[in-house]
Enzyme design. Structure first.
Site, PDB file in Angstrom:
ATOM      1  N   GLY A  79       0.789  -1.204  -0.056  1.00  0.00           N
ATOM      2  CA  GLY A  79      -0.038   0.143  -0.014  1.00  0.00           C
ATOM      3  C   GLY A  79       0.860   1.260  -0.141  1.00  0.00           C
ATOM      4  CB  SER A  80      -0.391   4.861   0.995  1.00  0.00           C
ATOM      5  OG  SER A  80       0.012   5.972   1.141  1.00  0.00           O
ATOM      6  CB  THR A  81       5.010   6.233   0.935  1.00  0.00           C
ATOM      7  OG1 THR A  81       4.282   7.223   0.476  1.00  0.00           O
ATOM      8  CG2 THR A  81       5.410   5.386  -0.294  1.00  0.00           C
ATOM      9  CB  VAL A  82       0.482   7.651   4.080  1.00  0.00           C
ATOM     10  CG1 VAL A  82      -0.171   8.262   5.172  1.00  0.00           C
ATOM     11  CG2 VAL A  82       0.434   8.823   2.866  1.00  0.00           C
ATOM     12  N   GLY A  83       1.889   4.701   4.928  1.00  0.00           N
ATOM     13  CA  GLY A  83       2.082   3.725   5.876  1.00  0.00           C
ATOM     14  C   GLY A  83       3.121   3.664   6.766  1.00  0.00           C
TER      15      GLY A  83
END
Length: 134
Positions: free
Chosen positions: A61-65
């Protein structure tokens, strides 16, 4: 049982295992305030990562993870340590900036470990110990 591993983020932690065979996307799957898995489609739905040694194949998933992992740590809701079969940059960065021990390179059979087994992650010594396992 002792298992050699590869250090991603240093440190040492010991606690009960929380195991899933599913990858984790921390953004949208885990509540950054509580550490609870809130995605009803995930195997760990309704379970908390707080105070556990989280064992999972790897992230997705997203790098915001990475930032979600950091938020978990800042709020006291993070896992004590994480073990991946193969880590990837999202989980690795999150663990490093949060000072959460993270290792990978363990056999996939570790995903068959029962929840609650006591696991020690010694990332600096590149060793995982499972108590009571043959």
């Amino acid at each position: 049982m002792e298992i050699r591993c590869h250090r991603i983020s240093g440190g040492r932690a010991r606690g009960p295992a929380l195991v899933t065979k599913e990858p984790i996307s921390f953004l949208g799957t885990v509540d950054p305030e509580t550490g609870e898995v809130v995605d009803p489609r995930h195997q760990l739905f309704g379970r908390s990562l707080r105070g556990k040694v989280l064992i999972f194949p790897g992230g997705k998933g997203s790098t915001v993870g990475s930032y979600v992992i950091y938020q978990l740590k800042k709020r006291g809701a993070a896992p004590l340590a994480m073990i991946n079969i193969k880590s990837e940059p999202i989980v690795a960065v999150g663990a490093i900036i949060s000072a959460i021990p993270l290792v990978d390179g363990v056999p996939a059979s570790l995903l068959d470990l029962k929840d609650g087994a006591v696991v020690t992650v010694d990332a600096d010594g590149e060793m995982v110990r499972v108590e009571g396992a043959d």
